[in-house]
Design a protein around this motif. Sequence first.
Motif, PDB file in Angstrom:
ATOM      1  N   TYR A  61      -1.689  79.691  15.590  1.00  0.00           N
ATOM      2  CA  TYR A  61      -2.931  80.012  16.295  1.00  0.00           C
ATOM      3  C   TYR A  61      -2.674  80.326  17.768  1.00  0.00           C
ATOM      4  O   TYR A  61      -3.256  81.252  18.330  1.00  0.00           O
ATOM      5  CB  TYR A  61      -3.927  78.865  16.185  1.00  0.00           C
ATOM      6  CG  TYR A  61      -4.421  78.629  14.788  1.00  0.00           C
ATOM      7  CD1 TYR A  61      -4.963  79.660  14.026  1.00  0.00           C
ATOM      8  CD2 TYR A  61      -4.352  77.368  14.224  1.00  0.00           C
ATOM      9  CE1 TYR A  61      -5.418  79.446  12.737  1.00  0.00           C
ATOM     10  CE2 TYR A  61      -4.796  77.137  12.935  1.00  0.00           C
ATOM     11  CZ  TYR A  61      -5.333  78.189  12.191  1.00  0.00           C
ATOM     12  OH  TYR A  61      -5.777  77.964  10.923  1.00  0.00           O
ATOM     13  N   MET A  77      -3.333  72.207  18.323  1.00  0.00           N
ATOM     14  CA  MET A  77      -3.388  73.492  17.672  1.00  0.00           C
ATOM     15  C   MET A  77      -2.035  73.823  17.074  1.00  0.00           C
ATOM     16  O   MET A  77      -1.000  73.489  17.641  1.00  0.00           O
ATOM     17  CB  MET A  77      -3.754  74.591  18.664  1.00  0.00           C
ATOM     18  CG  MET A  77      -5.208  74.642  19.041  1.00  0.00           C
ATOM     19  SD  MET A  77      -5.520  76.012  20.174  1.00  0.00           S
ATOM     20  CE  MET A  77      -6.091  77.222  19.028  1.00  0.00           C
ATOM     21  N   GLU A  78      -2.075  74.530  16.011  1.00  0.00           N
ATOM     22  CA  GLU A  78      -0.847  74.946  15.369  1.00  0.00           C
ATOM     23  C   GLU A  78      -0.244  76.128  16.125  1.00  0.00           C
ATOM     24  O   GLU A  78      -0.952  76.926  16.736  1.00  0.00           O
ATOM     25  CB  GLU A  78      -1.123  75.340  13.921  1.00  0.00           C
ATOM     26  CG  GLU A  78      -1.477  74.151  13.061  1.00  0.00           C
ATOM     27  CD  GLU A  78      -1.502  74.526  11.599  1.00  0.00           C
ATOM     28  OE1 GLU A  78      -0.744  75.424  11.194  1.00  0.00           O
ATOM     29  OE2 GLU A  78      -2.276  73.911  10.871  1.00  0.00           O
ATOM     30  N   PRO A  79       1.085  76.236  16.099  1.00  0.00           N
ATOM     31  CA  PRO A  79       1.746  77.318  16.842  1.00  0.00           C
ATOM     32  C   PRO A  79       1.300  78.713  16.405  1.00  0.00           C
ATOM     33  O   PRO A  79       1.273  79.633  17.229  1.00  0.00           O
ATOM     34  CB  PRO A  79       3.232  77.094  16.552  1.00  0.00           C
ATOM     35  CG  PRO A  79       3.349  75.663  16.162  1.00  0.00           C
ATOM     36  CD  PRO A  79       2.052  75.296  15.533  1.00  0.00           C
TER      37      PRO A  79
END
Length: 88
Positions: A5, A1-3
């Motif tokens: 999110y 997951m991207e930071p």
Amino acid sequence: MEPVYVFSILGGIIVLLLVAGAPMKSMRWIGQMMAKVVVGALFLFFINAFGTSIDLHIPINWTTAAISGLLGLPGVAALIVIKMVILT
């Protein structure tokens, strides 16, 4: 997951808890359990301090502190038996 999110989800949870409020009974229960774990760690510290004469050392980590704190003397006795009989 991207930071982005991850921080969005964590921020949403924090806002939800601030708006809805965390149940106080569960927070009290968690606090009591953490206090027991700390007392268990202190108890293991004293066992290690006085157990050096009989070559007894029980490592202090979350698992052993939780066992000794939540179960009390029977938990400490079980840790000593495990250390002396099974591990050596």
